[in-house]
Design a protein around this motif. Structure first.
Motif, short mmCIF file in Angstrom:
data_model
loop_
_atom_site.label_atom_id
_atom_site.label_comp_id
_atom_site.label_asym_id
_atom_site.label_seq_id
_atom_site.Cartn_x
_atom_site.Cartn_y
_atom_site.Cartn_z
N SER A 1 48.91 -2.80 26.72
CA SER A 1 48.51 -3.65 25.59
C SER A 1 47.77 -2.83 24.54
CB SER A 1 47.63 -4.80 26.08
OG SER A 1 46.32 -4.36 26.43
N GLY A 2 46.97 -1.85 24.97
CA GLY A 2 46.31 -0.98 24.01
C GLY A 2 47.30 -0.14 23.24
N GLN A 3 48.29 0.40 23.93
CA GLN A 3 49.34 1.16 23.26
C GLN A 3 50.14 0.28 22.30
OE1 GLN A 3 51.47 2.76 26.65
NE2 GLN A 3 50.27 4.65 26.63
N ARG A 4 50.34 -0.97 22.70
CA ARG A 4 51.10 -1.91 21.85
C ARG A 4 50.40 -2.13 20.51
NH1 ARG A 4 50.20 -7.08 24.44
NH2 ARG A 4 48.37 -7.11 23.07
N GLU A 5 49.08 -2.34 20.54
CA GLU A 5 48.36 -2.60 19.29
C GLU A 5 48.26 -1.34 18.44
OE1 GLU A 5 47.84 -5.78 18.43
OE2 GLU A 5 48.92 -5.97 20.32
N ALA A 6 48.11 -0.19 19.09
CA ALA A 6 48.13 1.06 18.33
C ALA A 6 49.48 1.24 17.66
CB ALA A 6 47.83 2.24 19.26
N ALA A 7 50.56 0.88 18.35
CA ALA A 7 51.90 1.03 17.80
C ALA A 7 52.09 0.18 16.55
CB ALA A 7 52.94 0.67 18.85
N ARG A 8 51.47 -0.99 16.52
CA ARG A 8 51.56 -1.82 15.31
C ARG A 8 51.02 -1.06 14.10
NH1 ARG A 8 52.23 -7.44 16.84
NH2 ARG A 8 51.28 -7.98 18.85
N LEU A 9 49.85 -0.44 14.27
CA LEU A 9 49.23 0.27 13.14
C LEU A 9 49.97 1.57 12.82
CD1 LEU A 9 45.44 -0.26 13.97
CD2 LEU A 9 46.90 -1.56 12.40
N VAL B 1 38.39 0.47 14.01
CA VAL B 1 37.32 0.32 14.99
C VAL B 1 37.91 -0.37 16.22
CG1 VAL B 1 35.12 -0.78 15.52
CG2 VAL B 1 35.49 0.24 13.26
N VAL B 2 37.73 0.24 17.37
CA VAL B 2 38.18 -0.33 18.64
C VAL B 2 36.96 -0.85 19.37
CG1 VAL B 2 39.38 0.12 20.81
CG2 VAL B 2 40.09 1.32 18.73
N ILE B 3 37.00 -2.11 19.77
CA ILE B 3 35.86 -2.70 20.47
C ILE B 3 36.18 -2.74 21.96
CG2 ILE B 3 34.40 -4.74 20.72
CD1 ILE B 3 34.98 -5.38 17.81
N GLY B 4 35.48 -1.89 22.71
CA GLY B 4 35.68 -1.80 24.16
C GLY B 4 36.30 -0.48 24.55
N ALA B 5 35.69 0.19 25.54
CA ALA B 5 36.19 1.49 26.01
C ALA B 5 36.73 1.38 27.43
CB ALA B 5 35.09 2.55 25.94
N GLY B 6 37.42 0.28 27.70
CA GLY B 6 38.16 0.16 28.95
C GLY B 6 39.53 0.80 28.79
N LEU B 7 40.43 0.51 29.70
CA LEU B 7 41.76 1.12 29.65
C LEU B 7 42.49 0.76 28.37
CD1 LEU B 7 42.87 0.61 33.35
CD2 LEU B 7 42.39 2.79 32.23
N ALA B 8 42.39 -0.49 27.92
CA ALA B 8 43.08 -0.90 26.70
C ALA B 8 42.52 -0.18 25.48
CB ALA B 8 42.98 -2.42 26.53
N GLY B 9 41.20 -0.16 25.36
CA GLY B 9 40.58 0.47 24.21
C GLY B 9 40.83 1.96 24.15
N HIS C 1 40.85 -2.02 10.03
CA HIS C 1 41.42 -2.72 11.18
C HIS C 1 40.45 -2.66 12.35
CE1 HIS C 1 45.27 -2.56 9.02
NE2 HIS C 1 45.00 -1.29 8.80
N VAL C 2 40.44 -3.71 13.15
CA VAL C 2 39.64 -3.75 14.37
C VAL C 2 40.55 -4.16 15.52
CG1 VAL C 2 37.74 -4.88 15.58
CG2 VAL C 2 37.51 -4.32 13.15
N ILE C 3 40.52 -3.40 16.59
CA ILE C 3 41.27 -3.76 17.81
C ILE C 3 40.26 -4.29 18.82
CG2 ILE C 3 42.77 -2.95 19.66
CD1 ILE C 3 43.78 -0.76 17.82
N VAL C 4 40.37 -5.57 19.15
CA VAL C 4 39.44 -6.24 20.05
C VAL C 4 40.01 -6.19 21.47
CG1 VAL C 4 38.27 -8.40 20.58
CG2 VAL C 4 38.69 -7.76 18.19
N THR C 5 39.28 -5.57 22.39
CA THR C 5 39.77 -5.44 23.77
C THR C 5 38.86 -6.14 24.76
OG1 THR C 5 38.63 -3.40 24.45
CG2 THR C 5 40.61 -3.15 23.10
N VAL C 6 37.94 -6.98 24.28
CA VAL C 6 37.00 -7.62 25.20
C VAL C 6 37.74 -8.56 26.14
CG1 VAL C 6 35.14 -7.46 23.51
CG2 VAL C 6 36.48 -9.56 23.65
#
Length: 590
Positions: A570-578, A28-36, A332-337
């Motif tokens: 930063s969004g790509q970075r967290e996706a890369a972890r998973l 679950v990704v929280i936030g639909a900005g550029l990072a999310g 997993h949850v990716i928080v982009t707030v």
């Protein structure tokens, strides 16, 4: 630090066991900005099929907000692509023809980005006088010399003296002031003008840093922010086009709009051992996107759950509780707030509470409000050579503060830029204001703001006949409950280490407690290549699944905080972890 391979080879490992029973990991990704959007897009492209993006507002884009009025597009949020050499935003825009109509004048290479480099800056005093061009140039050269000194404290490890209070503003103001006073060639009247210009330049600097005052920005950390080489670019069709390009590869059902989150319940396995965890409740199938070897969106009972062996199933590590009372379980949850939202809501947004060091980092790092005020006029009252009107208050020559009483909020407006070219925008000025004074402005109605801005323009130009604008458009980032500010900065008392702490996934493992890795230091346009940097997959505290809660957004990028490319990376970075975490399991097949 252990690699992903060494941590997934046990048949009893909770990661492998959970996947065997539940199929694909749910993210679950929280936030639909550029990072999310960048995180979701990267995950989907790498084979993750159970991805949901929750966006609190009614539209995607986050702090990108392009407003179309007539034939022109105005940016209430992100405006410039800062730098081109290796900037993923620039390459995305260029590859899709978004910069074809960008004029040479809009490709600014200056440190302070204006809407056009054509023409010259007009510095005006509150007595209706224009400051001579040679005085402006002399002051600008002096200021730039001192500005370059502010970079050296971090870049060259120079010690910060006590007099500066580790403040960019305090250091700059006193250094420039001393040099002006020591100049034997200037007349006293000229020195007074230059001393007054210090405050104006620092207001611009405050707007650029999105701080209440540049006095609050850390001198020792200031030089760590990294500028990507190349010109700054404006996207004539709107920065929102970049957002739309990112969203193109994401199925529509993945993104849920109008879905604010109340609480993220993480470490649910530990909660389960202590007592009942939060009950997952679903209002309907939140994600029917399913692929080979993945979870189906509907269980055999039609309720969205797979009840096979449910008594033996591991509890979901995370449960995302939404404001509408729906609870979405996840691996997993990716928080982009934004950092502003974290500052306001983190005590209630996370259960259990955040680790002390992460909460302390949120407190120490800074975020403020920078707002724009667009004024459209029937005809220009400024000369064709003028690209900006900058306001210098002569009575501020001895001032050492950038804070004003609420009734004098307008004094924080540093000036108005001329939007160029007029064939595209019409006759429009863009004013800048930041800090607490911006929050006061946000509470005023359009009529009041237009009236005050018109009076200021009349006063500083010395032209009492300037008409009121035909239209006003302005941002309100500080009072927006989904942002609570514009972008982040390193506040006095904080450093890049706090950015790393903010970015570190939860729960912590032994290795991540002692080594943060270099997870926020990747080069532009590149995902992480190391194995789960700063995060071991070694089971801890009873085989707890790692990386339950990940953090992205511009405030989590150590070198590129405050930028759109920092957010995307930063969004790509967290996706890369998973992606790295599950790579071996994906390769094993169903």
């Amino acid at each position: 630090m252990q690699s992903c391979e060494s941590s997934v080879d046990s048949a009893d490992d909770s990661l492998s066991r959970g996947l065997r029973r539940r199929g694909q990991p749910r993210v679950v990704v929280i936030g639909a900005g550029l990072a999310g959007l960048a995180a979701a897009k990267a995950l989907l492209e790498q084979g993750f099929t159970d991805v949901t993006v929750l966006e609190a507002s009614s539209h995607i884009g986050g702090r990108v907000q392009s407003v179309k009025l007539g034939h022109a597009t105005f940016e209430l949020g992100a405006t410039w692509i800062h730098g081109s050499h290796g900037n993923p935003i620039y390459h995305l825009a260029e590859a899709n023809g978004l910069l074809e109509e960008t004029t040479d004048g809009e490709g600014s290479v200056g440190r302070i980005s204006l809407y056009s480099k054509n023409g010259e800056a007009c510095y005006l005093t509150n007595h209706g006088r224009r400051i001579p061009k040679d005085v402006v140039e002399e002051f600008s050269d002096l200021y730039d010399e001192v500005y370059n000194l502010t970079q050296e404290f971090f870049q060259h490890g120079k010690p910060v003296n006590a007099e500066s209070q580790n403040s960019v503003g305090v250091f700059t103001r006193e250094e420039v002031r001393n040099r002006i006073r020591d100049d034997p060639d200037d007349l006293e009247a000229t020195k007074r003008l230059k001393l007054a210009m210090i405050q104006q330049y620092l207001k611009v600097e405050s707007c650029e840093s999105s701080s209440h005052s540049i006095d609050e920005v850390s001198l020792s950390a200031f030089g760590e922010w990294t500028e990507i080489p190349g010109a700054h670019h404006i996207i004539p069709s709107g920065f929102m086009r970049v957002v739309e390009l990112l969203a193109e590869g994401i199925p529509a059902h993945v993104i849920q709009l109008g879905k604010p989150v109340r609480c993220i319940h993480w470490d649910q396995a530990s909660a389960h051992s202590r007592g009942p965890e939060i009950e997952p409740r679903r209002k309907g199938d939140h994600n029917q996107y399913s692929g080979e070897g993945g979870r189906s969106g509907e269980g055999p009972r039609g309720d969205g759950w797979d009840h096979d062996n449910e008594d033996a199933e591991e509890p979901w590590p995370v449960a995302v509780e939404c404001e509408d009372c729906e609870v979405i379980p996840a691996d997993h949850v990716i928080v982009t707030v934004s950092l502003g939202v974290l500052k306001r809501q983190y005590p209630s947004l996370f259960q259990p509470s955040l680790p002390v060091e992460k909460a302390a980092a949120i407190h120490r790092l800074g975020i403020g409000t920078t707002d724009k005020i667009f004024l459209e006029f029937e005809e220009p009252f400024w000369g064709p050579e003028c690209n900006t009107l900058q306001f210098v208050w002569e009575d501020e020559a001895e001032s050492r503060t950038l804070t004003y009483p609420p009734e004098q909020w307008y004094r924080k407006i540093c000036g108005f830029d001329v939007l160029y070219p007029p064939e595209r925008y019409g006759h429009v000025l863009c004013g800048w204001i930041c800090g607490e004074e911006a929050l006061v402005m946000e509470k005023c109605d359009d009529e009041a703001v237009a009236e005050i801005c018109t009076e200021m323009l009349r006063q500083f130009t010395g032209n009492p006949n300037i008409p009121k604008p035909r239209r006003i458009l302005r941002s309100a980032w500080g009072s927006n409950p989904y942002f609570r500010g514009s972008y982040s900065y390193t506040q006095v008392g904080s450093s890049g280490a706090d950015v790393e702490k903010l970015a570190k996934p939860l729960p912590y493992t032994e290795s991540s407690k002692t080594a943060h890795g270099n997870s926020t230091k990747q080069q532009p346009g590149h995902l992480l290549s190391s194995k789960c940097p700063g995060q071991s997959l070694e089971p801890s505290r009873g085989s707890i699944k790692p990386m339950q809660v990940l953090f992205s957004g511009e405030a989590t990028h150590r070198k590129y905080y405050s930028t759109t490319h920092g957010a995307l990376l930063s969004g790509q970075r967290e996706a890369a972890r998973l992606i790295e975490m599950y790579r071996d399991l994906f390769q094993q097949g169903p």
